[in-house]
Scaffold this motif. Sequence first.
Motif, short mmCIF file in Angstrom:
data_model
loop_
_atom_site.label_atom_id
_atom_site.label_comp_id
_atom_site.label_asym_id
_atom_site.label_seq_id
_atom_site.Cartn_x
_atom_site.Cartn_y
_atom_site.Cartn_z
N CYS A 30 1.31 0.99 4.65
CA CYS A 30 0.25 0.27 3.94
C CYS A 30 -1.04 0.35 4.75
CB CYS A 30 0.65 -1.19 3.73
SG CYS A 30 -0.53 -2.08 2.69
N LEU A 32 -3.35 -1.80 4.63
CA LEU A 32 -3.69 -3.17 5.01
C LEU A 32 -2.60 -3.72 5.92
CD1 LEU A 32 -5.78 -2.79 2.80
CD2 LEU A 32 -5.11 -4.98 1.80
N CYS A 34 -1.81 -7.37 6.15
CA CYS A 34 -2.06 -8.78 5.83
C CYS A 34 -1.22 -9.69 6.72
CB CYS A 34 -1.72 -9.06 4.37
SG CYS A 34 -2.59 -7.97 3.24
N CYS A 37 1.99 -10.96 5.01
CA CYS A 37 2.81 -9.97 4.30
C CYS A 37 4.29 -10.36 4.31
CB CYS A 37 2.63 -8.60 4.95
SG CYS A 37 3.59 -7.31 4.14
N GLN A 43 4.83 -2.22 6.38
CA GLN A 43 3.49 -1.89 6.86
C GLN A 43 3.41 -0.56 7.60
OE1 GLN A 43 2.67 -5.58 8.95
NE2 GLN A 43 1.49 -6.37 7.23
N GLY A 135 4.62 -2.16 0.74
CA GLY A 135 3.69 -1.12 1.13
C GLY A 135 2.70 -0.74 0.03
S1 SF4 Z 1 2.27 -4.67 1.52
FE1 SF4 Z 1 1.83 -6.33 2.92
S2 SF4 Z 1 0.19 -5.56 4.23
FE2 SF4 Z 1 0.25 -4.26 2.42
S3 SF4 Z 1 -1.21 -5.16 0.98
FE3 SF4 Z 1 0.81 -6.01 0.50
S4 SF4 Z 1 0.86 -7.92 1.64
FE4 SF4 Z 1 -0.76 -6.67 2.53
#
Ligand code: SF4
Length: 272
Positions: A30, A32, A34, A37, A43, A135
């Motif tokens: 991913c 991002l 977060c 998450c 990730q 992801g």
């Molecule tokens: S998978 Fe996890 S890190 Fe990726 S955008 Fe969604 S919440 Fe965020």
Amino acid sequence: MDNYPLIFDIQRSSFVDGPGIRTVVFFKGCPLQCEWCHNPESQSIKSEILWYNSLCSCCDNCFKVCKHNAIQPGHGQNRIDRSKCNSCGDCAKACIYNAMKLAGQAYSVESLVELVLKDKTYFRTSGGGVTFSGGEPLMFMEFLGSVCKKLKQENIDIAVQTCGYFNFDQFEKTVSQYINTIYFDLKLVDNALHKKFTGQYNNKILENLHKLFSPKKHKIIIRTPIVPGITDTIDNLGNISKIIGKLNHEGFEKLIYNNSFHKKKVALGRVI
Ligand code: SF4
Ligand code: SF4
Ligand code: SF4
């Protein structure tokens, strides 16, 4: 198999993540990161071992099969030396207590299509289909486009869940034409807060959202994870509502915050 993206989970017969009975495919990786998450194993783009201390019976089978001396016997918190682990998965296969799990397996286009098509009859009778999640599935557009093309030939309904951080031109060229529904996450409108809590600024995400409506070619559901004290503020929800209003759009969902992430982060060895 080196060029295939990794998949960390496939859930068949799911009643969430889209209409009808669905197969949900979770890609690993991913853009991002977060803080909240709920799938932290999603990730990283690389495969990883999760060790659940609470399920471990200390039988030491994993220690015995590891050829890389990456596992210490016993129950210590740091019993996996991740610098030595090559994610071969032998320990997970040897663990009969499900305390060791390998997150991240490669599928060829053909093998993934074959797996999804196993539930074709259920999709037809329930109005379901396949949902690509993560992801971030749109990190792997060449692969995803090839999978979607074959599934579309079988008239399978296709949904994608995205964080919105993707290359729009590539999306238009490779994947867009096969997708019925897009679940588009809109987390934080304030750019500095977005960077602080997800690791990326949101310019590209907002730009992509507007491009998806110019003109609109898919069913789009904008979603906001409700994270206490971060995304659920009056300011943020008000700003999201303004964006949706300007798009003249009605499809919006709130995602319930799930705090199971801490347990997984411990299992991944990222926190104690
Ligand atoms: S998978 Fe996890 S890190 Fe990726 S955008 Fe969604 S919440 Fe965020
Ligand atoms: S094989 Fe499983 S139960 Fe046995 S020590 Fe390893 S993690 Fe624990
Ligand atoms: S995945 Fe392979 S190298 Fe890593 S700890 Fe398990 S057995 Fe050892």
